[in-house]
Scaffold this motif. Structure first.
Motif, PDB file in Angstrom:
ATOM      1  N   THR A  35       0.727  -1.223   0.151  1.00 53.57           N
ATOM      2  CA  THR A  35       0.046  -0.084  -0.099  1.00 53.57           C
ATOM      3  C   THR A  35       0.851   1.277   0.197  1.00 53.57           C
ATOM      4  O   THR A  35       2.069   1.135   0.535  1.00 53.57           O
ATOM      5  N   HIS A  37       0.683   5.207   1.296  1.00 53.94           N
ATOM      6  CA  HIS A  37       0.029   6.532   1.883  1.00 53.94           C
ATOM      7  C   HIS A  37       1.256   7.253   2.424  1.00 53.94           C
ATOM      8  O   HIS A  37       2.189   6.865   2.962  1.00 53.94           O
ATOM      9  N   VAL A  63      -2.301   0.724  -3.615  1.00 51.69           N
ATOM     10  CA  VAL A  63      -2.018   1.256  -5.086  1.00 51.69           C
ATOM     11  C   VAL A  63      -1.530   2.781  -4.611  1.00 51.69           C
ATOM     12  O   VAL A  63      -1.662   3.503  -3.713  1.00 51.69           O
ATOM     13  N   GLY A  94      -4.283   4.596  -8.249  1.00 56.27           N
ATOM     14  CA  GLY A  94      -5.531   4.847  -7.867  1.00 56.27           C
ATOM     15  C   GLY A  94      -5.832   6.393  -7.652  1.00 56.27           C
ATOM     16  O   GLY A  94      -4.857   6.913  -7.753  1.00 56.27           O
ATOM     17  N   GLY A 162      -6.800   0.937  -9.247  1.00 55.80           N
ATOM     18  CA  GLY A 162      -7.529   0.708  -8.171  1.00 55.80           C
ATOM     19  C   GLY A 162      -8.780   1.520  -8.270  1.00 55.80           C
ATOM     20  O   GLY A 162      -8.785   2.814  -8.539  1.00 55.80           O
ATOM     21  N   GLY A 165     -15.907   3.095  -7.875  1.00 54.19           N
ATOM     22  CA  GLY A 165     -16.973   3.815  -8.550  1.00 54.19           C
ATOM     23  C   GLY A 165     -16.910   3.425  -9.875  1.00 54.19           C
ATOM     24  O   GLY A 165     -16.083   2.908 -10.607  1.00 54.19           O
ATOM     25  N   LYS A 167     -17.188   5.174 -12.579  1.00 55.92           N
ATOM     26  CA  LYS A 167     -16.323   6.016 -13.505  1.00 55.92           C
ATOM     27  C   LYS A 167     -15.035   5.378 -13.642  1.00 55.92           C
ATOM     28  O   LYS A 167     -14.427   5.424 -14.521  1.00 55.92           O
ATOM     29  N   VAL A 181     -10.025  -4.024  -7.350  1.00 56.68           N
ATOM     30  CA  VAL A 181     -11.351  -3.787  -6.768  1.00 56.68           C
ATOM     31  C   VAL A 181     -11.202  -4.173  -5.076  1.00 56.68           C
ATOM     32  O   VAL A 181     -11.089  -5.196  -4.736  1.00 56.68           O
ATOM     33  N   ASN A 182     -11.353  -3.121  -4.484  1.00 58.82           N
ATOM     34  CA  ASN A 182     -11.378  -3.290  -3.080  1.00 58.82           C
ATOM     35  C   ASN A 182     -12.740  -4.050  -2.476  1.00 58.82           C
ATOM     36  O   ASN A 182     -13.654  -3.254  -2.076  1.00 58.82           O
ATOM     37  N   TYR A 211      -9.331  -7.178  -4.253  1.00 62.93           N
ATOM     38  CA  TYR A 211      -8.462  -6.644  -3.048  1.00 62.93           C
ATOM     39  C   TYR A 211      -9.403  -6.947  -1.941  1.00 62.93           C
ATOM     40  O   TYR A 211     -10.035  -5.993  -1.508  1.00 62.93           O
TER      41      TYR A 211
END
Ligand code: F42
Length: 329
Positions: A35, A37, A63, A94, A162, A165, A167, A181-182, A211
């Protein structure tokens, strides 16, 4: 055909992380996703360290995002990872985690467009081109990675988007080689796959990765206890549409959210069996297998066990390697 990846948070030292990725590799897992962050350890530094200590597992951020890192930085970082890992790099990207951006004063402007333009610039840089890009958000003038021509298969680095939604899923189908896809439940993929197809994904080759929040143990109760804290966070942070999709009663959701206002253990206590079923793959190896089979029938081609993986992470990875993956060979 289904492959197995595994997710690790960038919140532990590189040495410890590389040992657990190595164990994952030995147990048949094909991808390690780390991950990204800003407030955790640097994902690309960790990936480089891990690359030097593993042999075959594919490695990527899962991501990264185009707000805390720019497209040229990402292209250079993934090219370097590709080089040090002998071609094992994969790029997960993502729109990023809004809650962390607020702390940085970053506005989450036009996330779908921002990911689209970033992926386009990255792909062109990886193809060793001089990139003059005139996007709505980003512009470059004859930008080029000077070392990239040494890496003949660099343009083949797969890009995974990632997305949750509609869109973002559409964009993933349009510009990605795969999607992360989480989600842990087939219902989420019943929604996601038409959006991917509408974006142009060729499902014969496109990698649809779940995911998941995953908890495997020899005893079901132990698996459930480990999953509850993660599921509490998922329920508290899920948008209404997702909770409705899984028919989680609003009163139960409120109980978890109110629990967090009192104490973490109150929130965990409010997690119901239906919540665990909706938001995690959880149980004994046989029970996890049943859910994985449902996901594969729903179109999933990569299953990624993620937090917590199990009450005992090392045992969980061994269970995945011994009791789950061989069934799919
Ligand atoms: N985020 C991190 O920061 N770090 C991680 O390590 C991480 C891992 C991860 C793994 C898998 C995964 O699926 C997601 C992961 N994330 C991680 C979260 C990820 O970065 C995103 O936050 C998350 O996937 C949510 O994305 P989303 O698909 O819900 O997309 C957001 C942007 C959204 O709201 N999308 C809407 C949609 O329908 O897809 C549309 C938003 C929209 O309409 N935006 C614009 C507007 O004007 O409102 C229009 C479109 C435009 O041009 O931008």
């Amino acid at each position: 055909m289904v492959t197995f990846g595994i997710e690790f948070l960038a919140n532990e030292p590189a040495e410890k992380l590389s040992e657990i990725v190595r164990l994952s590799e030995e147990n048949g897992l094909s991808y390690a996703w780390i991950t990204d962050h800003y407030n955790n350890r640097d994902a690309f530094s960790l990936l480089t360290y891990i690359a030097a200590r593993t042999d075959s597992i594919k490695l990527g951020p899962g991501v990264t995002n185009p707000y805390t890192r720019t497209a040229p930085q990402l292209a250079s970082a993934i090219a370097t990872l590709h080089e040090v890992s002998d071609g094992r790099a994969v790029l997960g990207i993502g729109p990023g985690d809004r809650t962390t951006f607020e702390k940085l004063g970053i506005e989450w402007m036009r996330p779908v467009r921002t990911v689209r333009e970033t992926v386009s610039i990255i792909r062109q840089l990886l193809a060793c081109k001089k990139v003059s890009y005139n996007g709505e958000i980003f512009k470059t003038r004859e930008a080029k990675l000077d070392f990239a021509t040494d890496l003949s298969d660099l343009p083949d680095v797969p890009v995974y988007i990632g997305a949750q939604g509609p869109k973002m899923l559409h964009l993933a189908g349009e510009v990605g080689d795969g999607v992360l896809v989480n989600a842990s439940h087939p219902l989420d993929f019943a929604e996601a796959i038409p959006a991917l197809k509408a974006g142009g994904a060729d499902l014969a080759t496109f990698d649809v990765a779940a995911y998941t929040s995953f908890s495997i143990a020899d005893r079901k109760d132990d698996a459930i206890s480990a999953a509850k804290p993660v599921v509490a966070f998922i329920v508290a942070g899920s948008p209404p549409g997702v909770l409705e999709r899984h028919e989680i009663p609003p009163g139960d959701v409120e109980a978890v959210r109110n629990g967090f206002k009192k104490s973490f253990s109150d929130a965990i206590h409010a997690v119901t069996g239906d919540m665990i079923d909706a938001f995690a793959i959880c149980g004994t190896p046989a029970e996890c297998m049943d859910r994985i089979e449902e996901l594969v029938n729903a179109g999933v081609t990569q299953v990624i066990p993620g937090s917590p993986i199990g009450p005992d992470r090392i045992r969980a990875i061994r269970l995945i390697g011994e009791d789950i993956i061989p069934n799919w060979r």
